[in-house]
Design a protein around this motif. Sequence first.
Motif, mmCIF file in Angstrom:
data_model
loop_
_atom_site.group_PDB
_atom_site.id
_atom_site.type_symbol
_atom_site.label_atom_id
_atom_site.label_comp_id
_atom_site.label_asym_id
_atom_site.label_seq_id
_atom_site.Cartn_x
_atom_site.Cartn_y
_atom_site.Cartn_z
ATOM 1 N N HIS A 5 0.878 -1.165 -0.049
ATOM 2 C CA HIS A 5 -0.015 -0.003 0.024
ATOM 3 C C HIS A 5 0.947 1.265 0.003
ATOM 4 O O HIS A 5 2.008 1.210 0.542
ATOM 5 C CB HIS A 5 -0.865 0.134 1.200
ATOM 6 C CG HIS A 5 -1.639 1.249 1.391
ATOM 7 N ND1 HIS A 5 -1.035 2.339 2.059
ATOM 8 C CD2 HIS A 5 -2.812 1.753 1.101
ATOM 9 C CE1 HIS A 5 -1.795 3.350 2.324
ATOM 10 N NE2 HIS A 5 -2.944 3.243 1.605
ATOM 11 N N ILE A 6 0.553 2.251 -0.752
ATOM 12 C CA ILE A 6 0.991 3.544 -0.738
ATOM 13 C C ILE A 6 -0.130 4.629 -0.521
ATOM 14 O O ILE A 6 -1.080 4.507 -1.451
ATOM 15 C CB ILE A 6 1.893 3.874 -1.967
ATOM 16 C CG1 ILE A 6 2.980 3.088 -1.854
ATOM 17 C CG2 ILE A 6 2.055 5.510 -1.956
ATOM 18 C CD1 ILE A 6 4.039 3.132 -3.197
ATOM 19 N N GLY A 7 -0.187 5.452 0.587
ATOM 20 C CA GLY A 7 -0.940 6.683 0.444
ATOM 21 C C GLY A 7 -0.511 8.038 -0.025
ATOM 22 O O GLY A 7 0.889 8.081 0.246
ATOM 23 N N ALA A 8 -1.079 8.550 -0.894
ATOM 24 C CA ALA A 8 -0.692 9.644 -1.531
ATOM 25 C C ALA A 8 -1.835 10.889 -1.605
ATOM 26 O O ALA A 8 -2.551 10.894 -2.687
ATOM 27 C CB ALA A 8 -0.033 9.285 -2.916
ATOM 28 N N ARG A 9 -1.967 11.445 -0.536
ATOM 29 C CA ARG A 9 -2.793 12.528 -0.772
ATOM 30 C C ARG A 9 -2.567 13.718 -1.704
ATOM 31 O O ARG A 9 -1.430 14.047 -1.556
ATOM 32 C CB ARG A 9 -3.009 13.062 0.778
ATOM 33 C CG ARG A 9 -4.250 13.927 0.903
ATOM 34 C CD ARG A 9 -4.414 14.121 2.666
ATOM 35 N NE ARG A 9 -3.562 14.722 3.318
ATOM 36 C CZ ARG A 9 -3.398 16.187 3.326
ATOM 37 N NH1 ARG A 9 -4.139 16.926 2.649
ATOM 38 N NH2 ARG A 9 -2.245 16.702 3.759
ATOM 39 N N SER A 32 8.802 4.437 -4.420
ATOM 40 C CA SER A 32 8.075 3.367 -3.335
ATOM 41 C C SER A 32 7.286 2.591 -4.113
ATOM 42 O O SER A 32 7.155 1.373 -3.970
ATOM 43 C CB SER A 32 7.110 4.260 -2.400
ATOM 44 O OG SER A 32 7.901 5.133 -1.437
ATOM 45 N N LEU A 33 6.507 2.830 -5.285
ATOM 46 C CA LEU A 33 5.636 1.939 -5.907
ATOM 47 C C LEU A 33 6.435 1.054 -6.903
ATOM 48 O O LEU A 33 5.990 0.048 -6.672
ATOM 49 C CB LEU A 33 4.669 2.969 -7.056
ATOM 50 C CG LEU A 33 3.471 2.355 -7.597
ATOM 51 C CD1 LEU A 33 2.786 1.940 -6.440
ATOM 52 C CD2 LEU A 33 2.899 3.528 -8.311
ATOM 53 N N CYS A 107 5.122 7.368 1.029
ATOM 54 C CA CYS A 107 5.505 8.124 -0.482
ATOM 55 C C CYS A 107 6.683 9.095 -0.154
ATOM 56 O O CYS A 107 7.361 9.267 -1.182
ATOM 57 C CB CYS A 107 4.144 8.493 -0.958
ATOM 58 S SG CYS A 107 4.448 9.223 -2.726
ATOM 59 N N THR A 108 6.676 9.590 0.914
ATOM 60 C CA THR A 108 7.627 10.625 0.901
ATOM 61 C C THR A 108 9.010 10.395 1.469
ATOM 62 O O THR A 108 9.797 11.061 1.763
ATOM 63 C CB THR A 108 7.101 11.776 1.753
ATOM 64 O OG1 THR A 108 6.856 11.556 3.052
ATOM 65 C CG2 THR A 108 5.808 12.571 1.274
ATOM 66 N N ALA A 109 9.215 8.881 1.606
ATOM 67 C CA ALA A 109 10.500 8.470 2.027
ATOM 68 C C ALA A 109 11.173 7.464 1.155
ATOM 69 O O ALA A 109 11.345 6.338 0.954
ATOM 70 C CB ALA A 109 10.429 7.636 3.366
ATOM 71 N N PRO A 110 11.782 8.285 -0.258
ATOM 72 C CA PRO A 110 12.072 7.408 -1.375
ATOM 73 C C PRO A 110 13.472 6.846 -1.247
ATOM 74 O O PRO A 110 13.895 6.116 -2.314
ATOM 75 C CB PRO A 110 12.051 8.580 -2.389
ATOM 76 C CG PRO A 110 12.378 9.535 -1.569
ATOM 77 C CD PRO A 110 11.673 9.770 -0.445
ATOM 78 N N LEU A 111 14.240 7.069 -0.038
ATOM 79 C CA LEU A 111 15.478 6.605 0.029
ATOM 80 C C LEU A 111 15.670 4.979 0.537
ATOM 81 O O LEU A 111 16.960 4.495 0.477
ATOM 82 C CB LEU A 111 16.559 7.515 0.905
ATOM 83 C CG LEU A 111 16.503 9.030 0.590
ATOM 84 C CD1 LEU A 111 17.288 9.606 1.338
ATOM 85 C CD2 LEU A 111 17.687 8.893 -0.760
#
Length: 236
Positions: A5-9, A32-33, A107-111
């Motif tokens: 799951h990914i949440g992306a508001r 992330s996706l 979503c905001t932690a792409p590293l």
Amino acid sequence: MILGHIGARKGSKGVPGKNFRMIAGKPLIDWSLDLLFESDQIGAVVVSTDDERIYDHAVAKGALDIGLRPAHLATDSAPKWGVWQHALEAAQEKLGQPVTAFVDLDCTAPLRLAEDLTNAIALFQSQKPDMVMSVCEARKNPYFNLVEADEAGALHVSKPLPGGVWSRQTAPKVWEHAASTYVLDPDYLRRAKTIYEGRVIPFEMPAERCLDIDSPLDFKLVEMLMAERHSPEATQ
């Protein structure tokens, strides 16, 4: 089946449109996706969003078609827990088979790396907690160098111990909650109302892979680190 799951508001006051903003050659969400789609452990992927562009993009890549996130879960104050619960049930209806683990990548932690996802799932499967939560070692420690003021305005260590703690090395270890990688028991997600009601165990990640984008400065720092990671010199 393990559900990713990914949440992306859509809304973001700190960095407008950040979840779909380009970074290191592709939209932020795709870092992330793509990890979820490339993992042979993830059986299905769902994206919870109120943004039609993000939704269409995710479904085109293979995410489950569950519709846009309900309006009451798309506000600044909507808790992550409620978003997860809705996504789990909406995905479960589409899948027609039991979900054995719910994996959320922020979503905001792409590293984070693929090995972080793999290791978090392995920890969940071996320890069988209610939830695995990513953490990194805290830079400041409430037993040593985090302080707060008393009623008179005088400073004291936040969590004093008998005799005091006079070096970082002797202080009890504490972690920062790193908004990156989570693995949950679906039954726990359904019955609980908040994160910490059950047995939640830490999955420790290096601090440099836990940076979370909340501000324009965060975006620049992460962009710089990603460019460094994907440079020709780094891949040699």
